[in-house]
Write a protein that holds these residues in place. Structure first.
Motif, mmCIF file in Angstrom:
data_model
loop_
_atom_site.group_PDB
_atom_site.id
_atom_site.type_symbol
_atom_site.label_atom_id
_atom_site.label_comp_id
_atom_site.label_asym_id
_atom_site.label_seq_id
_atom_site.Cartn_x
_atom_site.Cartn_y
_atom_site.Cartn_z
ATOM 1 N N ARG A 93 0.848 -1.194 0.000
ATOM 2 C CA ARG A 93 0.000 0.000 0.000
ATOM 3 C C ARG A 93 0.887 1.249 0.000
ATOM 4 O O ARG A 93 1.987 1.231 0.532
ATOM 5 C CB ARG A 93 -0.933 0.009 1.213
ATOM 6 N N ILE A 94 0.368 2.298 -0.594
ATOM 7 C CA ILE A 94 1.093 3.562 -0.624
ATOM 8 C C ILE A 94 0.782 4.354 0.642
ATOM 9 O O ILE A 94 -0.138 4.010 1.389
ATOM 10 C CB ILE A 94 0.726 4.372 -1.888
ATOM 11 N N ASN A 95 1.550 5.397 0.884
ATOM 12 C CA ASN A 95 1.292 6.274 2.037
ATOM 13 C C ASN A 95 0.448 7.483 1.664
ATOM 14 O O ASN A 95 -0.271 8.033 2.491
ATOM 15 C CB ASN A 95 2.608 6.776 2.638
ATOM 16 N N GLU A 96 0.556 7.873 0.389
ATOM 17 C CA GLU A 96 -0.093 9.119 -0.019
ATOM 18 C C GLU A 96 -0.428 9.070 -1.505
ATOM 19 O O GLU A 96 0.316 8.500 -2.306
ATOM 20 C CB GLU A 96 0.850 10.286 0.271
ATOM 21 N N LEU A 97 -1.568 9.666 -1.835
ATOM 22 C CA LEU A 97 -2.009 9.731 -3.225
ATOM 23 C C LEU A 97 -2.191 11.191 -3.620
ATOM 24 O O LEU A 97 -2.915 11.933 -2.952
ATOM 25 C CB LEU A 97 -3.338 8.979 -3.386
ATOM 26 N N VAL A 98 -1.538 11.575 -4.705
ATOM 27 C CA VAL A 98 -1.623 12.966 -5.170
ATOM 28 C C VAL A 98 -2.273 12.984 -6.552
ATOM 29 O O VAL A 98 -1.779 12.367 -7.497
ATOM 30 C CB VAL A 98 -0.226 13.615 -5.234
ATOM 31 N N THR A 99 -3.415 13.674 -6.650
ATOM 32 C CA THR A 99 -4.085 13.858 -7.932
ATOM 33 C C THR A 99 -4.120 15.353 -8.240
ATOM 34 O O THR A 99 -3.659 16.176 -7.443
ATOM 35 C CB THR A 99 -5.533 13.315 -7.904
ATOM 36 N N GLU A 100 -4.713 15.689 -9.386
ATOM 37 C CA GLU A 100 -4.799 17.103 -9.744
ATOM 38 C C GLU A 100 -5.767 17.860 -8.834
ATOM 39 O O GLU A 100 -5.727 19.097 -8.763
ATOM 40 C CB GLU A 100 -5.206 17.268 -11.210
ATOM 41 N N GLU A 101 -6.632 17.128 -8.111
ATOM 42 C CA GLU A 101 -7.638 17.779 -7.275
ATOM 43 C C GLU A 101 -7.358 17.708 -5.785
ATOM 44 O O GLU A 101 -7.822 18.549 -5.022
ATOM 45 C CB GLU A 101 -9.023 17.161 -7.549
ATOM 46 N N ARG A 102 -6.617 16.683 -5.352
ATOM 47 C CA ARG A 102 -6.422 16.522 -3.913
ATOM 48 C C ARG A 102 -5.170 15.715 -3.583
ATOM 49 O O ARG A 102 -4.554 15.113 -4.440
ATOM 50 C CB ARG A 102 -7.646 15.854 -3.295
ATOM 51 N N CYS A 103 -4.900 15.725 -2.296
ATOM 52 C CA CYS A 103 -3.753 15.017 -1.746
ATOM 53 C C CYS A 103 -4.295 14.184 -0.591
ATOM 54 O O CYS A 103 -4.814 14.735 0.378
ATOM 55 C CB CYS A 103 -2.720 16.041 -1.285
ATOM 56 N N LEU A 104 -4.215 12.857 -0.715
ATOM 57 C CA LEU A 104 -4.881 11.980 0.240
ATOM 58 C C LEU A 104 -3.918 11.031 0.945
ATOM 59 O O LEU A 104 -2.940 10.583 0.370
ATOM 60 C CB LEU A 104 -5.942 11.139 -0.476
ATOM 61 N N THR A 105 -4.271 10.718 2.193
ATOM 62 C CA THR A 105 -3.564 9.664 2.925
ATOM 63 C C THR A 105 -4.591 8.600 3.289
ATOM 64 O O THR A 105 -5.761 8.699 2.928
ATOM 65 C CB THR A 105 -2.884 10.215 4.194
ATOM 66 N N GLU A 106 -4.174 7.568 3.998
ATOM 67 C CA GLU A 106 -5.048 6.427 4.288
ATOM 68 C C GLU A 106 -6.374 6.848 4.914
ATOM 69 O O GLU A 106 -6.410 7.700 5.798
ATOM 70 C CB GLU A 106 -4.338 5.434 5.214
ATOM 71 N N GLY A 107 -7.447 6.252 4.442
ATOM 72 C CA GLY A 107 -8.767 6.552 4.969
ATOM 73 C C GLY A 107 -9.412 7.744 4.314
ATOM 74 O O GLY A 107 -10.503 8.153 4.680
ATOM 75 N N GLY A 108 -8.705 8.333 3.325
ATOM 76 C CA GLY A 108 -9.260 9.479 2.628
ATOM 77 C C GLY A 108 -8.954 10.813 3.286
ATOM 78 O O GLY A 108 -9.453 11.842 2.869
ATOM 79 N N ALA A 109 -8.133 10.799 4.320
ATOM 80 C CA ALA A 109 -7.756 12.050 4.990
ATOM 81 C C ALA A 109 -6.973 12.935 4.034
ATOM 82 O O ALA A 109 -6.126 12.454 3.277
ATOM 83 C CB ALA A 109 -6.923 11.749 6.227
ATOM 84 N N VAL A 110 -7.272 14.205 4.048
ATOM 85 C CA VAL A 110 -6.577 15.153 3.170
ATOM 86 C C VAL A 110 -5.290 15.596 3.853
ATOM 87 O O VAL A 110 -5.320 16.114 4.971
ATOM 88 C CB VAL A 110 -7.463 16.372 2.865
ATOM 89 N N CYS A 111 -4.171 15.363 3.189
ATOM 90 C CA CYS A 111 -2.892 15.775 3.775
ATOM 91 C C CYS A 111 -2.560 17.194 3.376
ATOM 92 O O CYS A 111 -3.001 17.690 2.342
ATOM 93 C CB CYS A 111 -1.776 14.815 3.347
ATOM 94 N N ARG A 112 -1.806 17.839 4.183
ATOM 95 C CA ARG A 112 -1.411 19.212 3.913
ATOM 96 C C ARG A 112 -0.303 19.233 2.863
ATOM 97 O O ARG A 112 0.589 18.432 2.876
ATOM 98 C CB ARG A 112 -0.904 19.890 5.178
ATOM 99 N N GLU A 113 -0.424 20.176 1.975
ATOM 100 C CA GLU A 113 0.623 20.338 0.971
ATOM 101 C C GLU A 113 1.706 21.244 1.512
ATOM 102 O O GLU A 113 2.746 21.378 0.944
ATOM 103 C CB GLU A 113 0.031 20.933 -0.314
#
Length: 211
Positions: free
Chosen positions: A191-211
């Motif tokens: 599993r990854i730790n973080e997902l970065v898309t053009e719209e958001r930055c997510l961590t596990e559980g859908g939490a939005v991480c700070r940029e």
């Protein structure tokens, strides 16, 4: 359907979805994603005065319809960071990592993917990798990742599991269209730790991480 069949079907669907994004949109979104990635790397790759080596990023070289992360590479080369990219060894189903400092250090390799030239310095100690940017076909909010089926990244990450070493911080670069409800995960999938898309930055559980 077993997990293998589910993965095959999801790969087919994910390939079609990503391929449907126009080249203009893909470039636009890739630029936004690269900017977000760079902001994250500025925080994640801060030099540690107690460590002699440079902060190290392991990233992929984009091909076809993947998120184009070359702007990240270009920005990294201007910073006091080390950048390593993989060279696929098909006979052994492995990836070897080499440091690159510019496009001069790259050549076309397997499947048309740009790979390090033979004279590029190889990174042997995986403990030196701080952050990894991985590609993929589909991702979910539980940080599941669907790769291309070759298992190269899964086998690479298993090195940390087998040796008991802590994994580096793993970020995936993806288009918003690549998010799915659930990625079927096998025993050796990571599993990854973080997902970065053009719209958001997510961590596990859908939490939005700070940029």
């Amino acid at each position: 359907m077993n997990i293998k069949e589910k993965k095959i079907e999801l790969r087919r669907q994910a390939e079609a979805v990503r391929s449907a994004i126009t080249e203009e949109e893909r470039l636009r979104k890739s630029e936004i994603i690269s900017e977000k990635l760079l902001k994250r790397l500025e925080k994640l790759l801060k030099p540690d005065p107690t460590v002699r080596r440079k902060p190290t990023l392991f990233t992929y070289m984009p091909v076809k319809t993947e998120v184009d992360v070359t702007p990240v590479l270009e920005a990294c080369w201007k910073r006091p960071w080390r950048v390593v990219v993989p060279k696929v060894i098909p006979a052994y189903k492995q990836m070897k990592l080499y440091e690159i400092k510019s496009y001069v250090d790259l050549e076309r390799g397997n499947w048309g993917i740009r790979e390090p030239v033979a004279k590029a310095p190889q990174l042997f100690d995986i403990r030196q990798i701080d952050v990894v940017i991985v590609p993929g076909l589909a991702f979910d909010l539980r940080m599941g990742r669907l790769g291309y089926g070759g298992g190269f990244y899964d086998r690479f990450m298993q090195q940390y599991v087998r040796t008991g070493l802590p994994k580096p911080y793993i970020i995936a670069a993806a288009f918003e269209e690549q998010l799915v409800d659930e990625v079927p995960m096998g025993l050796f999938d990571f599993r990854i730790n973080e997902l970065v898309t053009e719209e958001r930055c997510l961590t596990e559980g859908g939490a939005v991480c700070r940029e």
